[in-house]
Design an enzyme around this catalytic site. Structure first.
Site, PDB file in Angstrom:
ATOM      1  N   GLN A 129     -15.827  -1.328   5.185  1.00 24.81           N
ATOM      2  CA  GLN A 129     -16.605  -2.187   6.068  1.00 24.81           C
ATOM      3  C   GLN A 129     -15.771  -3.424   6.404  1.00 24.81           C
ATOM      4  O   GLN A 129     -15.269  -4.108   5.505  1.00 24.81           O
ATOM      5  CB  GLN A 129     -17.912  -2.604   5.399  1.00 24.81           C
ATOM      6  CG  GLN A 129     -18.857  -1.450   5.106  1.00 24.81           C
ATOM      7  CD  GLN A 129     -19.527  -0.900   6.355  1.00 24.81           C
ATOM      8  OE1 GLN A 129     -19.469  -1.514   7.420  1.00 24.81           O
ATOM      9  NE2 GLN A 129     -20.155   0.257   6.227  1.00 24.81           N
ATOM     10  N   TYR A 180     -22.679  11.366   3.640  1.00 23.00           N
ATOM     11  CA  TYR A 180     -21.650  10.464   4.185  1.00 23.00           C
ATOM     12  C   TYR A 180     -21.417   9.269   3.258  1.00 23.00           C
ATOM     13  O   TYR A 180     -21.465   8.116   3.679  1.00 23.00           O
ATOM     14  CB  TYR A 180     -22.031   9.933   5.579  1.00 23.00           C
ATOM     15  CG  TYR A 180     -22.639  10.921   6.529  1.00 23.00           C
ATOM     16  CD1 TYR A 180     -21.850  11.759   7.306  1.00 23.00           C
ATOM     17  CD2 TYR A 180     -24.028  11.018   6.664  1.00 23.00           C
ATOM     18  CE1 TYR A 180     -22.424  12.660   8.195  1.00 23.00           C
ATOM     19  CE2 TYR A 180     -24.609  11.913   7.551  1.00 23.00           C
ATOM     20  CZ  TYR A 180     -23.800  12.734   8.316  1.00 23.00           C
ATOM     21  OH  TYR A 180     -24.372  13.614   9.197  1.00 23.00           O
ATOM     22  N   ASN A 184     -19.632   2.974  -1.211  1.00 21.06           N
ATOM     23  CA  ASN A 184     -20.056   1.611  -0.891  1.00 21.06           C
ATOM     24  C   ASN A 184     -21.535   1.396  -1.204  1.00 21.06           C
ATOM     25  O   ASN A 184     -21.902   0.455  -1.926  1.00 21.06           O
ATOM     26  CB  ASN A 184     -19.780   1.340   0.588  1.00 21.06           C
ATOM     27  CG  ASN A 184     -20.127  -0.066   1.023  1.00 21.06           C
ATOM     28  OD1 ASN A 184     -19.715  -1.038   0.414  1.00 21.06           O
ATOM     29  ND2 ASN A 184     -20.896  -0.180   2.087  1.00 21.06           N
ATOM     30  N   CYS A 229     -24.405   2.754  12.838  1.00 18.07           N
ATOM     31  CA  CYS A 229     -23.414   1.935  13.529  1.00 18.07           C
ATOM     32  C   CYS A 229     -23.531   2.084  15.046  1.00 18.07           C
ATOM     33  O   CYS A 229     -22.712   1.529  15.788  1.00 18.07           O
ATOM     34  CB  CYS A 229     -22.002   2.288  13.066  1.00 18.07           C
ATOM     35  SG  CYS A 229     -21.521   4.006  13.380  1.00 18.07           S
ATOM     36  N   GLU A 273     -24.742  -3.162  13.726  1.00 16.91           N
ATOM     37  CA  GLU A 273     -25.173  -2.234  12.675  1.00 16.91           C
ATOM     38  C   GLU A 273     -26.662  -2.478  12.456  1.00 16.91           C
ATOM     39  O   GLU A 273     -27.127  -3.629  12.482  1.00 16.91           O
ATOM     40  CB  GLU A 273     -24.400  -2.536  11.389  1.00 16.91           C
ATOM     41  CG  GLU A 273     -24.303  -1.375  10.439  1.00 16.91           C
ATOM     42  CD  GLU A 273     -22.967  -0.649  10.525  1.00 16.91           C
ATOM     43  OE1 GLU A 273     -22.756   0.253   9.707  1.00 16.91           O
ATOM     44  OE2 GLU A 273     -22.159  -0.991  11.406  1.00 16.91           O
TER      45      GLU A 273
END
Length: 361
Positions: free
Chosen positions: A185, A213, A218, A319, A353
């Site tokens: 990110q 995904y 993260n 996104c 986002e």
């Protein structure tokens, strides 16, 4: 919307993004979005620059999208992290002064962290060999950075090809290996906001989480504290490698990581196909109540949309709000949006986002 860098206009451009997201989600009766702001300057943790040569001297350059022939020469980049700006001039001066470092250098890539680390990649239009190593080591020591050299088919790593980020989420610090060339990110401060919102949105659960995904983990790491178990899936080998390191580094023992594409996950969970990569994993041991998706810009494919509709709750980070809205046309048949958020990862651009929590009706 103006795309020019103008911190004084930040609140206005953010309000325009909020209005655009509300318009896109209005037909789905979404609640008002929670808005998470960015720092107006020095928010971007990575940047890459082509070098433009004038009178034989290199300059950092950027180009307007679609025009690689008109260079804008720059010395500093105010949207980039302070660490990147500190490194730009001394790094280029060193490459000008030493032909081994500077000859046929055409691109410089910076990756920095909130925790203060920096990795720089120098890209060349010539083969690199061991003669490059010693001046590169001296430069790395001088600037206190990790340094990598790249040329066609070659990659010279002096010490390591990653930095370690530290992110504070919900009262805990999580450490992440971020590999050169891998996805991370770009806005670390807003990333912390996203992670905190996701953790708060899912609450505490006694059942399990399915994550598609997952990248380098993260979201996986902080979300793992809110579920009994997590099965996280990712296809890219480099991301899987980092995710394995990050799970171990943070002692996240309740996460099962599987290298599968989203369509393969659908095939496995519906019993259509067996996968050798799932050997030793009993899918019947999981009791998934929530599915988390953070898809690419194209959004969810039809098969994955059908899969996620089978779960009580869907946490969706997007996104691309346009493809989110397209996916919601299907998801709204079975679920309703109960929480919504806007994360300003990319100030002074049209990109944004967003996140929604959907619960079955």
């Amino acid at each position: 919307m103006s795309l020019a860098f103008n911190p004084e206009n930040y609140a206005t451009q953010l309000a325009e993004k909020r209005e655009r997201l509300c318009h896109l989600l209005a037909e789905f009766d979404a609640p008002d979005p929670e808005v998470f702001t960015s720092a107006p300057e020095h928010f971007r943790l990575r940047a890459e620059f082509r070098l433009w040569y004038e009178n034989g001297q290199p300059h950092y350059a950027m180009f307007e999208q679609g025009n690689k022939h008109k260079a804008v020469l720059i010395d500093q980049l105010p949207i980039a992290s302070k660490r990147i700006n500190e490194l730009m001039t001394p790094l280029l001066d060193a490459c000008k002064a030493n032909p081994t470092l500077g000859r046929k250098l055409f691109q410089v890539e910076f990756l920095t962290t909130l925790s203060g680390e920096a990795l720089v990649t120098l890209c060349y239009h010539r083969p690199l060999d061991e003669d490059w190593d010693e001046p590169a080591k001296q430069l790395a020591r001088q600037l206190d950075i990790q340094l990598i050299g790249r040329s066609r088919g070659r990659k010279r790593v002096l010490e390591r090809d990653y930095v370690t980020e530290a992110l504070d989420v919900a009262g805990r610090t999580w450490r992440y290996q971020q590999i050169e060339g891998g996805f991370t990110q770009p806005n670390g401060g807003v990333n912390q906001h996203m992670l905190g919102w996701a953790v708060d949105a899912v609450g505490s659960n006694q059942d399990d989480l399915l994550e598609l995904y997952c990248g380098n983990g993260n979201f996986t790491l902080p979300l793992s504290t809110r579920f009994r178990r997590v099965m996280a899936t990712e296809l890219a080998k480099s991301s899987v490698k980092s995710a394995v390191e990050n799970l171990a580094m943070n002692e996240a023992t309740n996460v099962t990581l599987v290298r599968l594409a989203s369509e393969e996950v659908t095939q496995a969970l519906t019993g259509v196909r067996e996968f050798r990569r799932l050997q030793g994993i009993n899918l019947d041991d999981f009791n998934f109540g929530t599915v988390f998706v953070d898809p690419p810009r194209a959004g969810l494919d039809p098969a994955t949309l059908a899969l996620v509709q089978g779960y009580n709750r869907i946490l969706y980070i997007s996104c691309n709000p346009q493809t989110l809205a397209q996916n919601l046309e299907t998801l709204n048949e079975t679920h309703r949006i109960t929480r919504c958020a806007l994360f300003d990862q990319f100030p002074y651009s049209h990109h944004m986002e967003s996140g929604v929590l959907l619960e079955s009706v």
